[in-house]
Design an enzyme around this catalytic site. Structure first.
Site, PDB file in Angstrom:
ATOM      1  N   SER A 227      10.003  -0.935  -5.416  1.00 46.89           N
ATOM      2  CA  SER A 227       9.998   0.626  -5.626  1.00 46.89           C
ATOM      3  C   SER A 227       9.213   1.061  -6.525  1.00 46.89           C
ATOM      4  CB  SER A 227      11.570   1.122  -5.591  1.00 46.89           C
ATOM      5  OG  SER A 227      11.889   0.880  -6.850  1.00 46.89           O
ATOM      6  N   ASP A 228       8.729   2.439  -6.265  1.00 43.94           N
ATOM      7  CA  ASP A 228       8.360   3.157  -7.547  1.00 43.94           C
ATOM      8  C   ASP A 228       9.303   3.340  -8.548  1.00 43.94           C
ATOM      9  OD1 ASP A 228       6.729   4.753  -9.410  1.00 43.94           O
ATOM     10  OD2 ASP A 228       5.908   5.882  -7.963  1.00 43.94           O
TER      11      ASP A 228
END
Ligand code: BGC
Length: 807
Positions: A227-228
């Site tokens: 994920s960011d």
């Protein structure tokens, strides 16, 4: 969802119980993954980013090489150069034990307002994908993992955590997913980062259709999707949707909640096994599983002669000659030159946000040109270019303890115990995100000695309750975020400044009480001291530049953007240059015999004066060797052989895609596949100032005998003759215009060739098979563009040299 193949990592997964497996799927810290001795898994270390390997600290960390920004690198249109960049970054990573680099950014330049476009290569998906693949190959050859980011449709920053980017399936696949597909197909990038935004109503970290369906399913991707930072919201939907790893850690929405979801039957344990298998595969690929790899001990330092040469060349060769009337460029080194502009003395080498690094030095254009021209150069400062003052630089403040340029920071906990003291060269430091000590910071004392006398602007940045002392003056106030942007306290913290009369040696000291229990961005924040000379009147600055210009053979004005415009988290409002920079150019052009404008910006700016100056050199954000590279390009010791990677509109609003402001949370990609030059060419926006692919270099070119030849995919063969008086590099571009005008023109291939003066070369340009595809929404499958159409051989679509009908 496809599962990772039965490799050794997959077998290791079986030896772990469910909580142990899930524990691996959230980062251990801001930039590391948890080790697990029982399976031989060491700590995997990640670092931003696209233009330098910053290390494990968000700011003020290790001194590392600062590369030219992505658009400047991409303007070379050279896969060999991007492979060299990948190797260079891999060496920078290996030198500090980093396993995975969080780059390249392969989002596209949709609207030129996008604040983060400086990190991404181009408005064109083929150019972006092929250059990214080269970077990935170079990097992974040395055993360092690359990360393609941000999957997907992440082209602007406004409301970036909540925006829902809405686009049709054909545009998604033909345009925005294509760079990811190419970099996976051609270079097998080992990881991918899921974006903050939503795509068609589903947040990127939960996007089953994209992550599990297309990337892992259709493309057969074996790598890892992380994920960011702080982007994951759920356990079940994200884990089932194909996200493998939550970043950062140690906290996050997976952990116990994901274990419980598996036990409740909401997530199948095979899904967890797949995630862990991919994580172990990544660890194996980067040498963090099993016997640790030996790292080479003799890698070049960031300020070594090898790096200086590479970084100067990579920057200068991407610089792009947009205009050159009367052959004023390359500059004759025996002439006298008046150099003006704030960007000449404070050249911007990088954009803002997570791509920032701590370089060993940054050479300004004034320093770079001065080194060649000596006393034939006169330098004058320019008009203000910022609305927001920046942390003190260039030795304006010095550390009261060590005397070095920068400031001293003392961090204390609530009992007053000193947790850490730091020297901070950049005058700004992160607190609470990547600290190396136990305990929570309650107060910070920041101090510096002012090295100038007279009127100076001093101030602070960061969220909290401040007390600021200068000489006998003391002020107390509170700074808060505006509440608009997630991560604002890290990326654009609030500031307060004041103009003081000081004498050299004055101590400037500021104490901040940090807000207790801050939840946002993991409780982290950026804190620093601002200091610079107080502003002068614009008319006085312009007068001074005009006088200098009138008494020199040539005037060079350096204008541009700063990290206020080209940054993560914030979009631009306009493409016009900030401050009175246009007035400065016009005034100098009116007084000088010859005027050359150097544009120090990564992305399009409006140049109302472009036809009233002799030459324009677009210089991007050139990294630590900025000034040397600009000097090399202006004097022609390195040919500025760049070709634009994005189209420059003539004015605000005159692009096929413009607004970056969501309406009711939705940003509609209404232009479909007609972004950038594709839309201008189709008449959906007026003729631009400069097309993608435009760039004059220092050669002159004639094209002859263009014909189609068939190969794996249709190709063009053409003779190019350099009719100029020096060796030059040409980039032969081939665009496909399908017969059905509802299908956009698109770059289908290119080839670079270096030809001595007066000589010719026969150049073959293969078109990329992926540019002939058309997504058939009804059949939910790839088809082919309409039969017929043309291949256009061009130097940017404003200068078409041959039109070849197909079939
Ligand atoms: C950015 C990413 C970056 C990450 C870690 C995020 O805010 O969007 O590109 O890699 O931070 O610094």
């Amino acid at each position: 969802m496809s599962t990772a193949p039965e490799s050794e990592p997959a077998a290791l997964v079986k030896s772990l119980d469910l909580p142990a497996k899930v524990a691996l799927l959230t980062g251990a810290t801001a930039f590391t993954l948890a080790p697990r001795e029982s399976v031989g898994l060491g700590e995997v270390r990640l670092s931003d980013g696209p233009t330098g390997v910053r290390g494990l600290k968000f700011s003020g960390g290790r001194v590392v090489a600062l590369l030219p920004n992505a658009t400047l690198l991409a303007s070379s249109w050279s896969e060999e150069s991007l492979a060299e960049v990948g190797r260079l970054l891999a060496e920078e990573a290996l030198a500090q034990g980093i396993h995975v680099v969080l780059g390249p950014t392969v989002n596209l330049h949709r609207s030129p307002l996008g604040g983060r476009l400086f990190e991404a290569y181009s408005e064109d998906p083929l150019l972006t994908g092929r250059l990214a693949a080269a970077y990935v190959r170079g990097m992974q050859e040395l055993g360092v993992g690359a990360t393609l980011k941000h999957l997907v449709a992440n082209e602007s920053e406004t409301d970036r955590n909540t925006v829902d980017c809405v686009l049709d399936e054909a545009t998604l696949r033909e345009v925005y997913l294509l760079p990811f597909e190419i970099a996976i197909d051609d270079a097998d990038a080992w990881s991918v980062m899921a974006a903050y935004n939503s795509v068609n109503g589903v947040t990127a970290t939960e996007h089953r259709h994209v992550n599990a369906g297309i990337v892992k399913g259709e493309w057969g991707y074996r790598g890892l999707i992380m994920s960011d930072w702080f982007a994951t919201r759920t356990a079940t939907a994200a884990a089932n949707g194909g996200l493998d790893l939550v970043m950062p850690g140690p906290d996050g929405p997976w952990g116990d909640a994901l274990v419980a979801a598996v036990r409740a039957g909401e997530v199948d344990e095979s899904v967890i096994d797949d995630h862990v298998g991919r994580l172990l595969l990544l660890a194996e690929r980067v040498g963090a599983l099993g016997t640790p790899r030996d790292h080479p001990g003799d890698l070049p330092a960031p300020d070594s002669p090898v790096r200086r040469e590479q970084l100067t060349r990579l920057a200068a060769q991407g610089m792009t000659v947009l205009r050159n009337e009367g052959g004023v460029l390359p500059l004759d080194p025996s002439l006298t030159v008046a150099l003006a502009g704030r960007h000449a003395v404070e050249t911007i080498g990088m954009g803002g946000g997570s791509a920032q690094v701590n370089p060993p030095y940054q050479v300004s254009v004034a320093e770079g040109l001065g080194a060649v021209l000596g006393d034939r150069l006169t330098v004058v400062d320019g008009v203000e270019v910022r609305t927001r003052p920046v942390p003190a630089r260039g030795g304006f403040l010095t550390d009261p303890v060590t005397g070095e340029p920068g400031i001293r920071v003392v961090l204390r906990d609530a009992t007053g115990t000193v947790l850490e003291q730091r020297h901070v060269a950049a005058a700004t430091t992160m607190v609470g995100m990547d600290d190396d000590f136990e305990g929570t910071v309650a107060t910070a004392v920041l101090s510096g000695i002012v090295t100038r006398s007279g009127a100076v602007e001093l101030g602070v940045l960061g969220v909290g309750r401040w007390t600021v002392r200068t000489g006998g003056d003391e002020r107390s106030f509170e700074l808060r975020t505006s509440g608009k942007g997630f991560g604002e306290e890290v990326l654009t913290p609030p500031i307060s400044t004041h103009v003081y009369e000081v004498s050299t040696g004055t101590l400037f000291e500021a104490t901040v009480e940090l807000p207790a229990g801050t939840e946002v961005f993991g409780g982290a924040g950026q804190f620093g001291l601002i200091g610079h000379e107080a502003s002068r009147e614009t008319v006085d600055v312009i007068d001074e530049a005009v006088r200098a210009a009138a008494s020199a053979d040539v005037a060079v004005v350096v204008v541009g953007l700063t990290e206020e415009q080209e940054t993560e988290a914030v979009d631009k409002q306009t493409l016009h240059l900030p401050g009175a920079q246009n007035a400065l150019v016009e005034a100098v052009a009116g007084a000088a015999r010859h005027t050359v404008v150097v544009v120090n910006a990564a992305t399009p700016v409006i140049m109302p004066w472009r036809e009233r100056v002799d030459a324009v050199l677009w210089a991007g954000l050139p990294g630590q060797e900025a000034g040397h590279a600009v000097a090399a390009a202006l004097l022609g010791t390195v040919e500025p052989a760049g070709r634009l990677v994005t189209t420059f509109p003539k004015d605000d609003g005159k692009s096929p895609a413009w607004s970056v402001t969501p309406v009711d949370g939705v940003l509609a990609y209404e232009e479909g596949p007609f972004l950038g030059y594709r839309g201008h060419f189709a008449g959906r926006a007026p003729e631009p100032a400069f097309w993608l692919g435009h760039g004059l270099g220092y050669g002159r070119w004639e094209y002859a005998d263009a014909r189609l030849i068939s190969g794996d995919s249709l190709a063009v063969i053409v003779t190019v003759t350099n009719t100029g008086d020096r060796e030059s590099r040409e980039v032969v571009q081939v665009y496909l215009q399908p017969a059905n005008l509802a299908e956009p023109v698109r770059l289908a291939g290119w080839a670079g060739v270096t030809v001595p003066a007066g000589e010719s070369a026969r150049v073959t340009v293969e078109t990329d098979r992926r540019m002939w595809r058309k997504w058939d929404t009804e059949a939910n499958a790839w088809g082919r563009v309409a039969d017929g159409g043309e291949l256009l051989v061009a130097r940017g679509l404003g200068d078409i040299r041959a039109v070849l009908p197909i079939g």
